[in-house]
Design an enzyme around this catalytic site. Structure first.
Site, PDB file in Angstrom:
ATOM      1  N   GLY A 250       0.551   5.922  -0.529  1.00  0.00           N
ATOM      2  CA  GLY A 250      -0.195   7.106  -0.515  1.00  0.00           C
ATOM      3  C   GLY A 250       0.657   8.157  -0.499  1.00  0.00           C
TER       4      GLY A 250
ATOM      5  N   GLY B  53       0.594  -1.209   0.050  1.00  0.00           N
ATOM      6  CA  GLY B  53       0.010   0.027  -0.079  1.00  0.00           C
ATOM      7  C   GLY B  53       0.934   1.262   0.099  1.00  0.00           C
TER       8      GLY B  53
ATOM      9  CG  MET C 103      -0.612  11.147   4.581  1.00  0.00           C
ATOM     10  SD  MET C 103       0.090  12.688   4.040  1.00  0.00           S
ATOM     11  CE  MET C 103       0.389  13.167   5.666  1.00  0.00           C
ATOM     12  N   GLY C 104       2.774   8.181   2.968  1.00  0.00           N
ATOM     13  CA  GLY C 104       3.917   7.249   3.121  1.00  0.00           C
ATOM     14  C   GLY C 104       3.391   5.907   2.433  1.00  0.00           C
TER      15      GLY C 104
ATOM     16  CB  VAL D  46       2.181  -0.163   4.156  1.00  0.00           C
ATOM     17  CG1 VAL D  46       2.050  -1.157   4.959  1.00  0.00           C
ATOM     18  CG2 VAL D  46       1.497   1.248   4.895  1.00  0.00           C
TER      19      VAL D  46
ATOM     20  CG  ASP E   2      -6.678  11.751   7.096  1.00  0.00           C
ATOM     21  OD1 ASP E   2      -5.870  11.149   6.201  1.00  0.00           O
ATOM     22  OD2 ASP E   2      -7.526  12.367   6.771  1.00  0.00           O
TER      23      ASP E   2
ATOM     24  CE  LYS F 239       2.169   5.457   6.436  1.00  0.00           C
ATOM     25  NZ  LYS F 239       0.890   5.708   7.078  1.00  0.00           N
TER      26      LYS F 239
END
Length: 636
Positions: free
Chosen positions: A38, A36, A40-41, A43, A156, A58
Site C-alpha cells: 500500500g 500485501g 505506507m509500505g 509486507v 490510522d 515489512k
C-alpha cells in the site's frame, strides 16, 4: 541486503519451496512472497533462517522515486513506525520481533498472522451484526488502550488496519503514521495526516493541537458503525466532503446497531471533550456483550445470510493522505443526544432481552415473541454440552515441585495454580471431586495434551509464538519476572547480580525446553549441560557443593517459592528485564473448552477472586507486587 539462492548451505535452515534466487536481508530473513502492499509500505512472507520460522517482514518505504530530502523524511517515518511498535506488548496489537535497516529500506520483522483484514470481512459480509461488531470493537479498543498507555497514537485506525483471525482474535496493525511522545514531526505544521473518512473533526480546527487519543477513539467509532450498519457514517470521497457531512449531519442513522448505538454515538461526538473516554467505552461494550441471549456464537459460526442493505458500502478504503486545514466555517454542529445516558440505554436494551442481529428481512429481531419462550441454544452451547457429557472428569496437568505456586504434599496439591485450576473447573460445572490433577514437567506438557492425558495445563506455561503453533492458550492469568537463584554462601563465587553471573561465566541451570534455554543463550550466559527436566533438579544441584551449578535461572515467582522453602540456603537476586506470561493451555481441537475457559478466567480476574488467590498463596513471598492481568478477550 544481499541476494542468495534458495538452497543455501547445509544447516542454514533455508525455507522449503522453489529454488529460485531470493532476497535475503542481513543474511537472515529470506523474502518468499509479497502478501500485501500500500501507500505506507509492502509486507512479505519471509523465513527466519536463524530461528527456523516464518515471519512477516515489512519494508516501510514505498517503491517510488524519491529525492534525497524525500527519502530522508521517509526513512524518519519508517524508523518511527518501528519505534512505536516496539513499545507495545498486547495480544490485540501486532508483535514486532526485530528491526533491520539497510541503505535504502527500513524493515520490521513481525509475527506472521493468519487471517483476513476487517475490511476484507466487511466487503464479503457487509454487515456483521451487533455481537460480532461489539466483540471485534472491544478488542480494537483494548489494543488501543495499550497503545495509548505506551504514549503512542495510531492515527490510522480503520478496518484495513485490523486483522481478524479465524478464532475471532482482532489485531491492530500498520503503525505507519503513528506518533509518540518525544518523536520528531514528519509532516508540516498544521497539515494532519490520515485516512479521510476516519479522521476526527478536531484535527481540522484552526488551533488544533493535533491528534490525541480521542482522535483514535473517533476512528474506532467510525469502524464500529461500519461493522454494525454496513456503511460509513459520513460519506464523501474528499476529506472536506466528509467533514462537511459531519458538520451538517452529526447524527448518522442507526438501523441495525441496537444496543451498540449509544457506544457509537458517544465515540462520534464531534466535540472531543464530549466524546467517550476509553474506559467508559470499554465498560459499555462489555455490557452489550454480557447479555447471554445475544446470539454471538450463532452469528460467528453460522454466517446468517441477511438481505443486503439498500445502500452500497464503500468498496475500497483510501490510503492515508496529508490535508491542509481551512478556516473554521461559521456555525456549530447540530445537537446530539448526550452520551452519558448511553450506558443506561445499553443496560435497558440488554435487560429487555433484545437479541439484536440481522434477520432475513433486514430488521433487528429480539423485541417480539413470548416472554416465556425459552432462549434458543446456540451451536457453541450444543458443542460444549456434547464435550462436557463425554468428559465427566476434567484432567488438569500441574507441576508438583513449585512451592506456593503448584506443589504436592502428602498426596494433596495446593498453591496458586491449583486454586486457579479449581476455580476454572468450578466455572465449567465440575465439582472438586470431578477434577484429576496430572503431574507434568516443562518438557512433556504439549505431549500430555496431545495424548489426551490432560484436558488443560495450568503449570507456569509461558505463552510464546513457538508454543502457540502447537497448543492453544487462554490468558495470561499471571505475569512473572525473570531472575536467578544462587547459593547463600559459596566458597567460589560471590554473586550479587545478573552481571556477576555473566561476567564470571558461572554455569547456570534451568529446565530443559523452558524459555530460559533461549534467554540464557541470547543473553550471553554460560549454560549448564545437560539441562534437567525440571527446576527441582537444578535446585538440588545448586545445594550440592560438589556439583558445578552455582545459579538457577527461572521466573521470579518459581524461584521465590524455592527460596522461601529453603531459607538460609539460597538467595534470590533482583528481577531483571522481561516478563513471562502464563496461560492455560489446551489442544487446538478443543474449541468448546477454550471458550468456556476464557469466560471463566475473565470472571476470576474481574470478580476479585484472582486477588484473593494471590494473597492466599503468593503474598508471603514478598515479591514486587503484581496487579491482576487484564481479563482475556473471548472471541464472539
Amino acid at each position: 541486503m544481499s541476494d542468495a539462492g534458495g538452497a543455501g548451505r547445509a544447516g542454514e535452515g533455508v525455507a522449503p519451496g522453489p529454488q529460485a534466487p531470493r532476497t535475503v536481508i542481513e543474511g537472515r530473513y529470506e523474502l518468499l512472497e509479497s502478501i500485501g502492499s500500500g501507500a505506507m509500505g509492502e509486507v512479505w512472507k519471509a523465513y527466519d533462517r536463524r530461528l527456523r520460522r516464518h515471519v512477516a517482514v515489512k519494508g516501510l518505504l514505498a517503491r517510488t522515486a524519491m529525492t534525497a530530502d524525500t527519502r530522508r523524511t521517509a526513512m524518519q517515518r519508517a524508523r518511527r513506525e518501528a519505534e512505536a511498535l516496539a513499545k507495545i506488548e498486547h495480544q490485540n496489537v501486532v508483535t514486532v520481533h526485530d528491526q533491520v535497516e539497510t541503505d535504502s529500506q527500513v524493515w520490521i520483522v513481525m509475527k506472521l498472522l493468519e487471517g483476513r483484514s476487517l475490511a476484507d470481512l466487511l466487503r464479503r459480509e457487509r454487515v456483521l451484526g451487533v455481537p460480532r461488531a461489539a466483540g471485534i470493537g472491544l478488542q480494537i479498543l483494548q489494543g488501543l488502550r495499550a497503545v495509548h498507555q505506551a504514549k503512542v497514537l495510531h492515527r490510522d485506525v480503520k478496518p484495513g488496519n485490523v486483522l481478524v483471525r479465524d478464532e475471532g482474535l482482532a489485531i491492530l496493525v500498520d503503525f505507519g503514521i503513528a506518533s509518540f511522545a518525544g518523536a520528531n514531526r514528519v509532516t508540516k505544521f498544521g497539515i494532519p495526516i490520515g485516512t479521510p473518512p476516519y479522521m476526527a473533526p478536531e484535527l481540522f480546527a484552526p488551533a488544533s493541537p493535533g491528534p490525541t487519543p480521542a482522535s483514535d477513539l473517533w476512528a474506532l467509532g467510525v469502524t464500529l458503525y461500519e461493522m454494525a450498519e454496513g456503511r460509513l457514517p459520513f460519506r464523501g470521497h474528499e476529506v472536506w466532503e466528509v467533514q462537511e457531512n459531519i458538520r451538517s449531519s452529526p447524527e448518522p442513522p442507526y438501523r441495525y446497531s441496537g444496543p451498540l448505538a449509544p457506544v457509537i454515538q458517544g465515540l462520534l461526538a464531534p466535540d472531543k471533550d464530549d466524546r467517550l473516554d476509553a474506559a467508559t467505552a470499554e465498560a459499555m461494550l462489555h455490557e452489550v456483550l454480557r447479555d447471554p441471549e445475544l446470539p454471538a456464537a450463532a452469528l460467528a459460526e453460522q454466517r446468517t445470510q441477511a438481505a443486503l442493505p439498500d445502500f452500497t458500502p464503500d468498496p475500497e478504503q483510501p490510503a492515508p493522505v496529508e490535508v491542509a486545514v481551512p478556516d473554521e466555517p461559521e456555525g456549530k454542529p447540530g445537537g446530539r443526544r448526550g452520551w452519558k445516558v448511553g450506558l443506561a440505554v445499553v443496560l435497558a436494551a440488554v435487560l429487555a432481552g433484545g437479541g439484536w442481529y440481522l434477520s432475513p428481512d433486514d430488521e433487528p429481531s429480539g423485541s417480539s415473541g413470548s416472554e416465556s419462550e425459552a432462549p434458543a441454544v446456540t451451536a457453541a452451547e450444543k458443542r460444549w454440552e456434547k464435550w462436557r457429557s463425554t468428559n465427566e472428569v476434567l484432567r488438569v496437568g500441574v507441576k508438583k515441585d513449585q512451592p506456593q505456586l503448584s506443589e504436592e504434599k502428602d498426596g494433596e496439591y495446593r498453591g496458586f495454580d491449583i486454586s486457579m485450576a479449581l476455580a476454572i473447573a468450578e466455572a465449567l460445572g465440575y465439582e472438586k471431586g470431578e477434577v484429576r490433577f496430572v503431574p507434568v514437567n516443562t518438557e512433556n506438557r504439549p505431549t500430555m495434551l496431545d495424548n489426551k492425558r490432560a484436558h488443560l495445563i495450568v503449570a507456569s506455561y509461558s505463552i510464546t509464538d513457538e508454543r502457540e503453533e502447537e497448543v492453544d492458550f487462554v490468558g495470561p492469568y499471571f505475569r512473572a519476572g525473570r531472575t536467578f537463584l544462587v547459593r547463600e554462601k559459596s566458597t567460589r563465587y560471590d554473586l550479587r547480580s545478573a552481571a556477576d553471573i555473566k561476567q564470571k561465566k558461572v554455569p547456570v541451570c534451568t529446565a530443559a525446553h523452558s524459555t530460559y534455554e533461549r534467554h540464557l543463550k541470547e543473553g550471553g550466559y554460560k549454560a549448564y549441560a545437560p539441562q534437567p527436566a525440571n527446576y527441582e533438579t537444578c535446585v538440588n544441584k545448586l545445594l550440592d557443593e560438589s556439583a558445578d551449578v552455582y545459579a538457577v535461572a527461572s521466573d521470579d515467582v518459581l524461584l521465590a517459592g524455592l527460596a522461601y522453602e529453603k531459607r538460609g540456603q539460597v538467595r534470590l537476586l533482583d528481577s531483571g528485564a522481561g516478563t513471562e506470561e502464563y496461560g492455560v493451555a489446551m489442544r487446538p481441537e478443543d474449541q468448546p473448552l477454550k471458550g468456556k475457559v476464557c469466560t471463566a478466567l475473565r470472571q476470576i480476574i474481574t470478580s476479585g477472586e484472582w486477588d484473593r488467590m494471590y494473597k492466599d498463596h503468593l503474598a508471603v513471598l514478598n515479591l514486587p507486587p503484581w496487579d491482576a492481568p487484564d481479563p482475556p478477550t473471548c472471541g464472539t
